[in-house]
Motif scaffolding. Structure first.
Motif, PDB file in Angstrom:
ATOM      1  N   VAL A 196       0.846  -1.184   0.000  1.00  0.00           N
ATOM      2  CA  VAL A 196       0.000   0.000   0.000  1.00  0.00           C
ATOM      3  C   VAL A 196       0.886   1.240   0.000  1.00  0.00           C
ATOM      4  N   GLN A 197       0.445   2.265  -0.694  1.00  0.00           N
ATOM      5  CA  GLN A 197       1.133   3.562  -0.691  1.00  0.00           C
ATOM      6  C   GLN A 197       0.246   4.577  -0.014  1.00  0.00           C
ATOM      7  N   LEU A 198       0.869   5.431   0.801  1.00  0.00           N
ATOM      8  CA  LEU A 198       0.118   6.416   1.573  1.00  0.00           C
ATOM      9  C   LEU A 198       0.505   7.819   1.140  1.00  0.00           C
ATOM     10  N   GLN A 199      -0.471   8.700   1.108  1.00  0.00           N
ATOM     11  CA  GLN A 199      -0.217  10.096   0.771  1.00  0.00           C
ATOM     12  C   GLN A 199      -0.894  10.980   1.797  1.00  0.00           C
ATOM     13  N   ALA A 200      -0.081  11.680   2.585  1.00  0.00           N
ATOM     14  CA  ALA A 200      -0.603  12.598   3.586  1.00  0.00           C
ATOM     15  C   ALA A 200      -0.748  13.991   2.984  1.00  0.00           C
TER      16      ALA A 200
ATOM     17  N   TYR B 105       5.230  -0.145  12.127  1.00  0.00           N
ATOM     18  CA  TYR B 105       4.544   0.241  10.889  1.00  0.00           C
ATOM     19  C   TYR B 105       5.454  -0.008   9.688  1.00  0.00           C
ATOM     20  N   ALA B 106       4.912  -0.691   8.683  1.00  0.00           N
ATOM     21  CA  ALA B 106       5.708  -1.050   7.511  1.00  0.00           C
ATOM     22  C   ALA B 106       5.609  -0.035   6.390  1.00  0.00           C
ATOM     23  N   TYR B 107       4.540   0.735   6.389  1.00  0.00           N
ATOM     24  CA  TYR B 107       4.282   1.645   5.266  1.00  0.00           C
ATOM     25  C   TYR B 107       4.129   3.077   5.788  1.00  0.00           C
TER      26      TYR B 107
ATOM     27  N   ASP C 274      -9.075  -1.242   4.908  1.00  0.00           N
ATOM     28  CA  ASP C 274     -10.018  -1.886   5.828  1.00  0.00           C
ATOM     29  C   ASP C 274      -9.311  -2.732   6.897  1.00  0.00           C
ATOM     30  N   TYR C 275      -8.201  -3.367   6.520  1.00  0.00           N
ATOM     31  CA  TYR C 275      -7.554  -4.302   7.440  1.00  0.00           C
ATOM     32  C   TYR C 275      -6.250  -3.776   8.015  1.00  0.00           C
ATOM     33  N   TYR C 276      -6.042  -2.456   7.894  1.00  0.00           N
ATOM     34  CA  TYR C 276      -4.823  -1.852   8.409  1.00  0.00           C
ATOM     35  C   TYR C 276      -5.118  -1.014   9.654  1.00  0.00           C
ATOM     36  N   ALA C 277      -4.172  -1.016  10.557  1.00  0.00           N
ATOM     37  CA  ALA C 277      -4.145   0.004  11.590  1.00  0.00           C
ATOM     38  C   ALA C 277      -3.332   1.179  11.039  1.00  0.00           C
ATOM     39  N   ILE C 278      -3.801   2.387  11.279  1.00  0.00           N
ATOM     40  CA  ILE C 278      -3.140   3.581  10.768  1.00  0.00           C
ATOM     41  C   ILE C 278      -2.680   4.431  11.946  1.00  0.00           C
ATOM     42  N   GLY C 279      -1.442   4.804  11.899  1.00  0.00           N
ATOM     43  CA  GLY C 279      -0.891   5.670  12.935  1.00  0.00           C
ATOM     44  C   GLY C 279      -0.529   7.022  12.372  1.00  0.00           C
ATOM     45  N   TRP C 280      -0.626   8.032  13.219  1.00  0.00           N
ATOM     46  CA  TRP C 280      -0.143   9.369  12.884  1.00  0.00           C
ATOM     47  C   TRP C 280       1.048   9.676  13.787  1.00  0.00           C
ATOM     48  N   PHE C 281       2.081  10.189  13.173  1.00  0.00           N
ATOM     49  CA  PHE C 281       3.296  10.564  13.877  1.00  0.00           C
ATOM     50  C   PHE C 281       3.662  11.989  13.498  1.00  0.00           C
ATOM     51  N   ARG C 282       4.511  12.589  14.294  1.00  0.00           N
ATOM     52  CA  ARG C 282       5.000  13.917  13.952  1.00  0.00           C
ATOM     53  C   ARG C 282       6.453  14.052  14.376  1.00  0.00           C
TER      54      ARG C 282
ATOM     55  N   ALA D 206       1.133   6.335   8.817  1.00  0.00           N
ATOM     56  CA  ALA D 206       1.790   5.047   8.617  1.00  0.00           C
ATOM     57  C   ALA D 206       0.766   3.943   8.771  1.00  0.00           C
ATOM     58  N   ALA D 207       1.039   2.808   8.154  1.00  0.00           N
ATOM     59  CA  ALA D 207       0.082   1.703   8.169  1.00  0.00           C
ATOM     60  C   ALA D 207       0.757   0.396   8.544  1.00  0.00           C
ATOM     61  N   THR D 208       0.004  -0.420   9.250  1.00  0.00           N
ATOM     62  CA  THR D 208       0.451  -1.765   9.546  1.00  0.00           C
ATOM     63  C   THR D 208      -0.724  -2.714   9.414  1.00  0.00           C
ATOM     64  N   LYS D 209      -0.426  -3.890   8.861  1.00  0.00           N
ATOM     65  CA  LYS D 209      -1.471  -4.893   8.701  1.00  0.00           C
ATOM     66  C   LYS D 209      -1.376  -5.943   9.796  1.00  0.00           C
ATOM     67  N   THR D 210      -0.337  -5.802  10.607  1.00  0.00           N
ATOM     68  CA  THR D 210      -0.103  -6.797  11.650  1.00  0.00           C
ATOM     69  C   THR D 210      -0.218  -6.156  13.017  1.00  0.00           C
TER      70      THR D 210
END
Length: 122
Positions: free
Chosen positions: A1-5, A109-111, A29-37, A95-99
């Protein structure tokens, strides 16, 4: 997956911004999404995250001011930031993680998206 903030900008203290994290190449749908700064000269810190089942976590400094939500139909996660303070100034990343439940640990987070700059003036 590619993410664009996106959605960063300059805002006065007390103002609001909404950041978006759009996903491409896979469903969120199956990812946890984190926000970092990351502020200049400081380490990257976790702001909050949302699980695949919409559970949320926030770091203490943003509780009550920031809200993370997702719109699976748009494949997008949002970070609504209210009552912004100068100390919120930073580059914000999604960032996203599926695990599992990434929470505020970057290595989980892998992505990663490319970051969007938020500047809060006093």
């Amino acid at each position: 997956v590619q993410l664009q903030a996106s959605g960063g900008g300059l805002v006065q203290s007390g103002g609001s911004l909404r950041l978006s994290c759009a996903a491409f190449g896979d469903s969120l749908d199956y990812y946890a999404i984190g926000w970092f700064r990351q502020a200049p000269g400081k380490e990257r810190e976790g702001v909050g995250c949302i699980s695949s089942s919409d559970g949320t976590y926030y770091t203490d400094s943003v509780k009550g001011r920031f809200t993370i939500s997702r719109d699976n139909a748009k494949n997008t996660v949002y970070l609504q930031m209210n009552s912004l303070k100068p100390e919120d100034t930073a580059v914000y990343y999604c960032a996203a993680t599926k695990t599992g439940w990434g929470r505020d640990v970057p290595s989980r987070y892998a992505y990663w998206g490319q970051g969007t700059l938020v500047t809060v003036s006093s």
